[in-house]
Design a protein around this motif. Structure first.
Motif, PDB file in Angstrom:
ATOM      1  N   GLN A 181     -11.553   9.182 -14.884  1.00 27.00           N
ATOM      2  CA  GLN A 181     -12.640   9.937 -14.114  1.00 27.00           C
ATOM      3  C   GLN A 181     -11.756  10.641 -13.086  1.00 27.00           C
ATOM      4  N   GLY A 182     -10.465  10.418 -13.031  1.00 24.81           N
ATOM      5  CA  GLY A 182      -9.498  11.116 -12.117  1.00 24.81           C
ATOM      6  C   GLY A 182      -9.299  10.328 -10.982  1.00 24.81           C
ATOM      7  N   ARG A 183      -9.798   9.097 -10.790  1.00 14.51           N
ATOM      8  CA  ARG A 183      -9.447   7.983  -9.735  1.00 14.51           C
ATOM      9  C   ARG A 183      -8.316   7.572  -9.764  1.00 14.51           C
ATOM     10  N   VAL A 184      -7.376   7.591  -8.731  1.00 15.79           N
ATOM     11  CA  VAL A 184      -6.052   6.771  -8.612  1.00 15.79           C
ATOM     12  C   VAL A 184      -6.314   5.323  -8.718  1.00 15.79           C
ATOM     13  N   VAL A 185      -5.609   4.840  -9.488  1.00 15.58           N
ATOM     14  CA  VAL A 185      -5.770   3.333  -9.615  1.00 15.58           C
ATOM     15  C   VAL A 185      -4.633   2.514  -9.328  1.00 15.58           C
ATOM     16  N   ASN A 186      -3.433   3.291  -9.312  1.00 20.15           N
ATOM     17  CA  ASN A 186      -2.095   2.688  -8.953  1.00 20.15           C
ATOM     18  C   ASN A 186      -1.173   3.702  -8.522  1.00 20.15           C
ATOM     19  N   THR A 187      -0.306   3.239  -7.710  1.00 23.73           N
ATOM     20  CA  THR A 187       0.493   4.102  -7.111  1.00 23.73           C
ATOM     21  C   THR A 187       2.322   3.349  -7.097  1.00 23.73           C
ATOM     22  N   GLU A 228       1.712   8.411  -9.704  1.00 26.78           N
ATOM     23  CA  GLU A 228       0.341   7.665  -9.619  1.00 26.78           C
ATOM     24  C   GLU A 228      -0.447   7.846 -11.003  1.00 26.78           C
ATOM     25  N   THR A 229      -1.249   6.557 -11.082  1.00 25.74           N
ATOM     26  CA  THR A 229      -1.940   6.203 -12.314  1.00 25.74           C
ATOM     27  C   THR A 229      -3.436   6.662 -12.269  1.00 25.74           C
ATOM     28  N   VAL A 230      -4.148   7.310 -12.883  1.00 24.24           N
ATOM     29  CA  VAL A 230      -5.495   7.569 -12.812  1.00 24.24           C
ATOM     30  C   VAL A 230      -6.231   7.596 -14.026  1.00 24.24           C
ATOM     31  N   ASP A 231      -7.422   7.233 -13.538  1.00 19.08           N
ATOM     32  CA  ASP A 231      -8.300   6.847 -14.989  1.00 19.08           C
ATOM     33  C   ASP A 231      -8.963   8.172 -15.506  1.00 19.08           C
TER      34      ASP A 231
END
Length: 282
Positions: A74-80, A69-72
């Motif tokens: 801010q800790g938001r998942v932007v891609n899996t 999982e890619t997170v920005d």
């Protein structure tokens, strides 16, 4: 699967942020690559072998093929990204696809054959008659082959007798021996032909039984069939030979159609002329 708590994830992000900051005017080569790929400023998260979730700017090689999982920042998942499939999973998917393709081809062939059956035959009796015609033809060929065998057996016996007499007298019999070999070959060929025709007869019976049952299923919703395949010498087969099917009507060509139109036109003209010549009754 055990996941890292929020404080641990925050700690991972802080660790990533605490990395030395490069000059804004001179980014490093990895930073350039990350900016080009769109992952600059993002963190990768994975699950280790113990089921614990971990995050960082680089994925350990042993977990590179697992789900990521890619997170920005801010800790938001932007891609899996799903984990890579194993060789066994790929082989199973390929096998399933091949089986599905084969099933599709089989279904298409069956649909085409079903159409052939319903278009070619108007009843079960039509199918039985077609079957009996083929059986009668095969049986006729078997009878001819048997007659040929009887004649060859007689010729063989006669030749053998002549050869024995000639050799006994000390005379050469090379020509007669060659004739004997030819007769023996003809016998072998005829016997092999009879064996093959008997197999063909069995195939005709089984194939038409399948076709009749399928025809009944398509037309009447039932596949049960009480009829039997006629045996050699059956009166049913003799009747088929004595009463052949009527010949199919000859398909008219374009030239035939033009001739018919001319005939019809002449007939119409003749009728019109006859009406004109007829005087009205007083």
């Amino acid at each position: 699967m055990i996941k890292t708590t929020a404080p641990l994830l925050a700690a991972a992000l802080l660790a990533a942020l605490s990395l030395p900051v490069q000059s804004a005017t001179e980014p490093t080569k990895p930073a350039k690559a990350q900016a080009k790929s769109g992952t600059y400023g993002k963190i990768q998260c994975w699950t280790d072998d113990q089921g614990n979730r971990a995050c960082g700017d680089r994925v350990p090689p042993e977990y590179a093929s697992k789900e990521l999982e890619t997170v920005d920042r801010q800790g938001r998942v932007v891609n899996t990204r799903s984990r890579e499939k194993t060789a066994e999973e790929i082989a199973a998917e390929e096998k399933a696809a091949a089986e599905a393709a084969a099933a599709k081809v089989k279904a298409e062939k069956q649909a085409a054959y079903d159409k052939f059956l319903t278009d070619s035959y108007s009843s079960v009796k039509d199918l039985e008659r077609a079957r009996n015609e083929r059986l009668a033809t095969l049986d006729g060929r078997v009878n001819l082959a048997n007659q040929s065998i009887e004649g060859s057996e007689a010729s063989k016996a006669d030749l053998q007798k002549r050869i024995d007499g000639m050799l006994k007298k000390g005379r050469p019999a090379a020509e007669q021996q060659k004739q004997l070999r030819d007769v023996e070959k003809a016998l072998r060929d005829n016997r092999a032909a009879i064996a093959q025709m008997q197999k063909d007869r069995e195939s005709v019976c089984s194939d038409f039984l399948r076709d009749i049952q399928r025809y009944q299923e398509l037309k009447m919703g039932a596949a049960a069939y009480a009829g039997e395949c006629p045996k050699p010498g059956s009166p049913v087969l003799a009747a088929v030979i004595e009463k052949p099917l009527p010949a199919a009507p000859k398909k008219k060509t374009d030239q035939d159609k033009k001739k018919d139109k001319k005939k019809d036109a002449k007939k119409d003209k003749k009728n019109k002329d006859a009406k004109k010549d007829k005087k009205p009754e007083e």
